[in-house]
Design an enzyme around this catalytic site. Structure first.
Site, short mmCIF file in Angstrom:
data_model
loop_
_atom_site.label_atom_id
_atom_site.label_comp_id
_atom_site.label_asym_id
_atom_site.label_seq_id
_atom_site.Cartn_x
_atom_site.Cartn_y
_atom_site.Cartn_z
N TYR A 222 0.85 -1.20 0.00
CA TYR A 222 0.00 0.00 0.00
C TYR A 222 0.89 1.25 0.00
CZ TYR A 222 -3.02 3.67 1.80
OH TYR A 222 -3.69 4.86 1.95
O1 UGB Z 1 -2.84 5.76 4.72
C1 UGB Z 1 -2.63 5.26 5.79
O2 UGB Z 1 -1.76 5.65 6.54
C2 UGB Z 1 -3.41 4.08 6.25
O3 UGB Z 1 -4.08 4.42 7.49
C3 UGB Z 1 -4.78 3.37 8.08
O4 UGB Z 1 -3.87 2.34 8.44
P1 UGB Z 1 -3.50 2.19 9.95
O5 UGB Z 1 -2.93 3.46 10.49
O6 UGB Z 1 -2.65 0.99 10.07
O7 UGB Z 1 -4.94 2.03 10.65
P2 UGB Z 1 -5.70 0.78 11.23
O8 UGB Z 1 -5.81 -0.30 10.22
O9 UGB Z 1 -6.94 1.28 11.83
O10 UGB Z 1 -4.73 0.26 12.39
C4 UGB Z 1 -4.36 1.11 13.49
C5 UGB Z 1 -3.45 0.36 14.42
O11 UGB Z 1 -4.18 -0.69 15.05
C6 UGB Z 1 -3.49 -1.91 14.88
N1 UGB Z 1 -4.48 -2.99 14.82
C7 UGB Z 1 -5.27 -3.12 13.72
C8 UGB Z 1 -6.24 -4.09 13.68
C9 UGB Z 1 -6.40 -4.95 14.78
O12 UGB Z 1 -7.25 -5.86 14.82
N2 UGB Z 1 -5.58 -4.80 15.86
C10 UGB Z 1 -4.63 -3.82 15.91
O13 UGB Z 1 -3.92 -3.72 16.90
C11 UGB Z 1 -2.68 -1.75 13.61
O14 UGB Z 1 -1.59 -2.63 13.56
C12 UGB Z 1 -2.28 -0.29 13.71
O15 UGB Z 1 -1.17 -0.16 14.53
C13 UGB Z 1 -5.80 2.80 7.13
O16 UGB Z 1 -6.44 1.66 7.71
C14 UGB Z 1 -5.15 2.43 5.81
O17 UGB Z 1 -6.11 1.99 4.91
C15 UGB Z 1 -4.43 3.62 5.24
O18 UGB Z 1 -5.34 4.62 4.91
#
Ligand code: UGB
Length: 412
Positions: A222
């Site tokens: 991504y």
């Molecule tokens: O452009 C971006 O920067 C991206 O931003 C966002 O990604 P992230 O910042 O990773 O958000 P998100 O998935 O909510 O996980 C948040 C945290 O929870 C942790 N996480 C996640 C799922 C879970 O079940 N458990 C968990 O601990 C996980 O490991 C992480 O540390 C968008 O989703 C992405 O599509 C894209 O737009």
């Protein structure tokens, strides 16, 4: 006994004169058929597919500008989380807005359809179509003289790329090129503001992340596609005079958000009394994100459109240099995932069981902390919603939209 006429007809086919003529008649017919189909496909390629009168009427009415010095914006991904909020904000202040969205099924279509209905009630029409479709873009640009393009359509999600890498190439790279090609050829060219991502900082250890920092190596596909997008947009700016603003969004949350994101799936599990998985980095370090509330992001998007400056090219040719800008849009204060869970628990007055899982491999970024001073200076960007308040708003919206299963169970 067969009817008398039949042998005569048959004999006609066997007539030597006919047989001689048959191949040439048939050849002429086949050639005509070939030429007709060739012309038809040529015309279809050159001339965009016709759309109905009501389609044109909807698009024009949606694009109508209702304030002095207003702008007319094509918003891609308008049925998405950020796209729907930005479209509404622009419409509410009197700008012309036309949305386009392919309503893909990545996190289900229902929420997107509801967002579309809501926008429709507010005068924003969303075209159901794909920006990989050159003909559709051509019709749209022939129908409306867009001053700006707010490009928010993308294949989102970080982990899904492991399962379906091609969706990211199509949704984040191929579509970007198709859109930029259309913008390049438009006369006048629109200014383009588009969604990059905070994830481009990848494995950089230096925090807070600043726009002048290196953005490699990417840790996810991504992130690679967004980084590639920054390079592609740079080329179009340099070669064709397109005004480009790339916005590095950090973790955007809020009402009408994306069900695939952690905060969204957490609330669902908490309310259903199910455990949640909380990932943890190496050495038992909590993961952290620079969570940013949707209303703050919308202000950043609108300010980016307002300050974009003009594209200089026409008909694909550059006439002088045009602005090329990149901004971090985050909060400037990282919060750990367990802290996010605690805020949700407090809002819901419920406790959840956390299954803490150590992240294996390098499939995600462990930490995000962003420097937003450039956006503050250039865009007047100033986030005003802290995570407690923003998640409070999200929880209120969630309970309103989906209902509280506990209350529903009580009433049964
Ligand atoms: O452009 C971006 O920067 C991206 O931003 C966002 O990604 P992230 O910042 O990773 O958000 P998100 O998935 O909510 O996980 C948040 C945290 O929870 C942790 N996480 C996640 C799922 C879970 O079940 N458990 C968990 O601990 C996980 O490991 C992480 O540390 C968008 O989703 C992405 O599509 C894209 O737009």
């Amino acid at each position: 006994m067969p009817p008398l006429e039949e042998p005569c007809k048959f004999q006609a086919f066997m007539n030597p004169t006919f047989r001689l003529r048959f191949p040439s008649t048939m050849m002429v017919f086949l050639w005509a058929l070939f030429l007709i189909s060739f012309m038809a496909s040529f015309l279809t390629f050159v001339h965009p597919a016709p759309r109905s009168t009501s389609w044109h009427k909807n698009v024009r009415s949606s694009a109508h500008i209702r304030r002095p010095n207003g702008i007319s914006v094509l918003v891609t991904g308008a049925a998405g989380f950020i796209g729907s909020h930005v479209s509404l904000a622009l419409k509410n202040r009197g700008d012309g807005v036309v949305g386009v969205d392919n309503f893909d099924n990545y996190y289900g279509r229902s929420l997107k359809q509801t967002r579309r209905d809501l926008l429709g009630l507010n005068g924003v029409y969303i075209v159901d179509g794909d920006i990989n479709d050159r003909r559709l873009l051509s019709v749209l640009f022939n129908t409306v003289e867009f001053t700006h393009v707010m490009h928010l359509a993308a294949q989102v999600g970080v982990q899904y790329a492991v399962e379906n890498p091609y969706a990211y190439v199509r949704g984040n790279i191929a579509s970007l090129v198709t859109l930029l090609e259309q913008c390049k050829s438009a006369d006048p060219q629109p200014a383009v503001v588009w969604a990059s991502s905070g994830s481009v900082y990848g494995a950089q250890n230096k925090v807070p992340f600043s726009e002048t920092d290196r953005v490699d190596p990417p840790t996810t596909l991504y992130a690679s596609t967004k980084k590639t997008g920054e390079e592609i947009t740079h080329t179009y700016n340099r070669l064709h005079g397109l005004s480009i603003t790339g916005l590095r969004f950090f973790t955007v949350y809020g009402p009408w958000g994306r069900p695939d994101m952690a905060y969204f799936s957490f609330i669902k599990n908490i309310l259903q009394g199910k455990p949640i998985t909380v990932y943890r980095a190496k050495n038992q370090v909590d993961l952290a994100r620079d969570f940013i509330y949707i209303d703050d992001i919308v202000k950043g998007c609108v300010a980016s459109l307002d300050t974009s400056g003009k594209s200089t090219g026409s008909g694909g040719l550059k006439n002088g240099s045009a602005p090329y800008r990149i901004f971090n849009l985050g909060n400037g204060s990282p919060v750990t995932v367990p802290a996010l869970v605690t805020i949700l628990e407090e809002n819901l007055k419920m406790k959840v069981t956390k299954d803490v899982v150590d992240m294996c491999g390098d499939g995600d970024d462990s930490f995000a902390y962003v420097n937003i001073s450039l956006a503050e200076r250039e865009l007047g960007y100033k986030p005003t919603t802290d995570l407690q308040t923003g998640l409070g708003e999200f929880v209120k919206w969630y309970l309103w939209y989906y209902g509280n299963p506990l209350v529903q169970n009580r009433s049964v």
